[in-house]
Design a protein around this motif. Structure first.
Motif, PDB file in Angstrom:
ATOM      1  N   ASP A 273       0.829  -1.209   0.000  1.00  0.00           N
ATOM      2  CA  ASP A 273       0.000   0.000   0.000  1.00  0.00           C
ATOM      3  C   ASP A 273       0.867   1.265   0.000  1.00  0.00           C
ATOM      4  N   TRP A 274       1.970   1.260   0.733  1.00  0.00           N
ATOM      5  CA  TRP A 274       2.874   2.415   0.714  1.00  0.00           C
ATOM      6  C   TRP A 274       3.467   2.593  -0.677  1.00  0.00           C
ATOM      7  N   ASP A 275       3.904   1.504  -1.274  1.00  0.00           N
ATOM      8  CA  ASP A 275       4.453   1.571  -2.633  1.00  0.00           C
ATOM      9  C   ASP A 275       3.415   2.128  -3.605  1.00  0.00           C
ATOM     10  N   LEU A 276       2.156   1.695  -3.466  1.00  0.00           N
ATOM     11  CA  LEU A 276       1.099   2.193  -4.341  1.00  0.00           C
ATOM     12  C   LEU A 276       0.879   3.691  -4.139  1.00  0.00           C
ATOM     13  N   LEU A 277       0.903   4.146  -2.898  1.00  0.00           N
ATOM     14  CA  LEU A 277       0.732   5.566  -2.607  1.00  0.00           C
ATOM     15  C   LEU A 277       1.851   6.408  -3.216  1.00  0.00           C
ATOM     16  N   ILE A 278       3.068   5.914  -3.151  1.00  0.00           N
ATOM     17  CA  ILE A 278       4.201   6.625  -3.741  1.00  0.00           C
ATOM     18  C   ILE A 278       4.019   6.727  -5.253  1.00  0.00           C
ATOM     19  N   ARG A 279       3.563   5.651  -5.864  1.00  0.00           N
ATOM     20  CA  ARG A 279       3.338   5.679  -7.314  1.00  0.00           C
ATOM     21  C   ARG A 279       2.211   6.642  -7.675  1.00  0.00           C
ATOM     22  N   PHE A 280       1.147   6.664  -6.865  1.00  0.00           N
ATOM     23  CA  PHE A 280       0.080   7.643  -7.076  1.00  0.00           C
ATOM     24  C   PHE A 280       0.628   9.069  -6.998  1.00  0.00           C
ATOM     25  N   ARG A 281       1.402   9.334  -5.944  1.00  0.00           N
ATOM     26  CA  ARG A 281       1.952  10.672  -5.754  1.00  0.00           C
ATOM     27  C   ARG A 281       2.833  11.090  -6.911  1.00  0.00           C
ATOM     28  N   ASP A 282       3.729  10.184  -7.309  1.00  0.00           N
ATOM     29  CA  ASP A 282       4.679  10.510  -8.370  1.00  0.00           C
ATOM     30  C   ASP A 282       3.992  10.672  -9.724  1.00  0.00           C
ATOM     31  N   ALA A 283       2.784  10.107  -9.855  1.00  0.00           N
ATOM     32  CA  ALA A 283       2.015  10.254 -11.098  1.00  0.00           C
ATOM     33  C   ALA A 283       1.179  11.527 -11.087  1.00  0.00           C
ATOM     34  N   GLY A 284       1.283  12.308 -10.008  1.00  0.00           N
ATOM     35  CA  GLY A 284       0.582  13.583  -9.940  1.00  0.00           C
ATOM     36  C   GLY A 284      -0.772  13.533  -9.276  1.00  0.00           C
ATOM     37  N   ALA A 285      -1.084  12.454  -8.553  1.00  0.00           N
ATOM     38  CA  ALA A 285      -2.381  12.338  -7.898  1.00  0.00           C
ATOM     39  C   ALA A 285      -2.556  13.424  -6.845  1.00  0.00           C
ATOM     40  N   LYS A 286      -3.790  13.902  -6.726  1.00  0.00           N
ATOM     41  CA  LYS A 286      -4.120  14.849  -5.671  1.00  0.00           C
ATOM     42  C   LYS A 286      -4.757  14.091  -4.527  1.00  0.00           C
ATOM     43  N   PHE A 287      -4.166  14.214  -3.334  1.00  0.00           N
ATOM     44  CA  PHE A 287      -4.636  13.528  -2.133  1.00  0.00           C
ATOM     45  C   PHE A 287      -5.479  14.474  -1.285  1.00  0.00           C
ATOM     46  N   SER A 288      -6.391  13.877  -0.515  1.00  0.00           N
ATOM     47  CA  SER A 288      -7.149  14.676   0.442  1.00  0.00           C
ATOM     48  C   SER A 288      -7.515  13.808   1.642  1.00  0.00           C
ATOM     49  N   HIS A 289      -7.493  14.430   2.809  1.00  0.00           N
ATOM     50  CA  HIS A 289      -7.850  13.734   4.055  1.00  0.00           C
ATOM     51  C   HIS A 289      -9.238  14.150   4.488  1.00  0.00           C
ATOM     52  N   ILE A 290     -10.100  13.166   4.773  1.00  0.00           N
ATOM     53  CA  ILE A 290     -11.437  13.428   5.297  1.00  0.00           C
ATOM     54  C   ILE A 290     -11.356  13.319   6.818  1.00  0.00           C
TER      55      ILE A 290
END
Length: 362
Positions: A273-290
């Motif tokens: 899951d951490w690896d997936l999050l890093i790939r999301f981030r590096d691909a330009g994903a916008k994150f948000s915390h609810i």
């Protein structure tokens, strides 16, 4: 005459040598007396400390209680004595006239027959109208299959087949789904009431957001609450050093999944899951915390996180850090890097503790 002079000279030299020895002994005595004083003072100080700590030993629990609000809870899996799980501020089920987006939720499972029924119920009790829920089991020989058969009319589908581990089960499960929003929920964790409606509503109101997650409750094997993780808001930078994002509260759009290869890395057994999050981030994903409790993470002795954190987990986390940072940082460097993030967490957690008694007093 010469002999008498020589004798007097010899006696004089002997006297001077004796005086020199006596003076040397006095000097050495003074020297050791001087350097001995700090050690004597240190010994006295240690005795005073010992007496002080012994005298205040009965008060240590009080001191710990006073200091508790000023310690970070992120990363800690057992924070207080078990108590009934009462999610603070239960998440309401939102209603919308629009057709809600399809959520594809999968549960990778293996030998979690004791918990999987509660996991399934936590999903079905959401009563989300456009849910695709598939369970991918790894060939369990316990009561898992009987539980799956019990719910097969209420879920999208299930299969039980051997796999190479959780990562492959996740990929196989997602390959059977088509929803716009995606997530996985492990077979010993729970969704909290209203989580799916909250996530769908947030994505609908924020079309630019690719990834969302919420706060976490910690529960034991009996479903009793033993802690909580209140997140301080998203920070892309801290992801390079540590993964604090509660996986059971994590949801993302299929567009970012497809953009990053449409699979988790099956070489990871722990930190996929951490690896997936890093790939999301590096691909330009916008994150948000609810800022709401969306999921409950179960802590028990047979749990993969507890069992593997000291061996496989550490190796995989070092592998991720080396890939990002170009080296494996030591504990001190990691701690210094995440300290601002943890400080924000502690402030929000402290504010939560202050608000809760006020709510109960109303």
């Amino acid at each position: 005459m010469n002999f008498a002079i020589a004798f007097r000279c010899a006696v004089s030299v002997e006297i001077e040598l004796q005086e020199y020895k006596n003076n040397t002994k006095k000097w050495l005595a003074k020297f050791f007396a001087i350097i001995r004083k700090p050690y004597q003072l240190l010994g006295t100080f240690r005795i005073i400390l010992h007496i002080t700590f012994s005298a205040f030993r009965p008060l240590r629990p009080i001191f710990r209680h006073i200091a508790a609000p000023f310690k970070p809870r992120l990363g800690s899996l057992n924070q207080y004595a078990p108590r009934p799980m009462m999610p603070p501020g239960v998440i309401p089920k939102t209603q919308s006239s629009a057709i809600p987006p399809k959520i594809s939720l999968i549960t990778p499972s293996f030998k979690q027959g004791n918990f999987i029924e509660k996991t399934i119920k936590s999903v079905l009790d959401q009563e989300y109208p456009n849910l695709e829920y598939f369970i991918q089991d790894g060939g369990s020989q316990d009561e898992t299959i009987s539980v799956l058969k019990k719910f097969e009319a209420k879920i999208t589908g299930w299969v039980s087949e051997k796999d190479t581990g959780q990562s492959q089960a996740i990929n196989r499960g997602f390959a059977r789904t088509t929803g716009e929003i995606m997530a996985w929920l492990n077979s010993d964790d729970l969704l909290l009431p209203g989580a799916l409606s909250t996530v769908a509503d947030y994505f609908a109101r924020h079309p630019d957001v690719d990834v969302v997650y919420g706060d976490r409750l910690l529960i034991d094997q009996n479903g009793m609450e033993i802690g909580r993780w209140i997140m301080p808001g998203h920070d892309n930078t801290v992801l390079s050093w540590a993964d604090y994002i509660p996986q059971e509260t994590l949801f993302w759009r299929r567009r970012i999944w497809d953009k990053t290869g449409a699979q988790v890395d099956e070489s990871f057994r722990f930190a996929m899951d951490w690896d997936l999050l890093i790939r999301f981030r590096d691909a330009g994903a916008k994150f948000s915390h609810i800022p709401r409790f969306l999921g409950a993470f179960r802590v028990h002795e047979h749990q993969k996180t507890s069992a593997n954190i000291n061996d496989i987990g550490q190796q995989e986390m070092s592998r991720i850090r080396e890939k990002i940072l170009g080296r494996v940082p030591d504990y001190k460097e990691i701690r210094n890097a995440v300290l601002p993030y943890l400080s924000r967490h502690m402030l929000r957690d402290l504010a939560f503790r202050i608000r809760q008694p006020l709510k109960r007093a109303r």
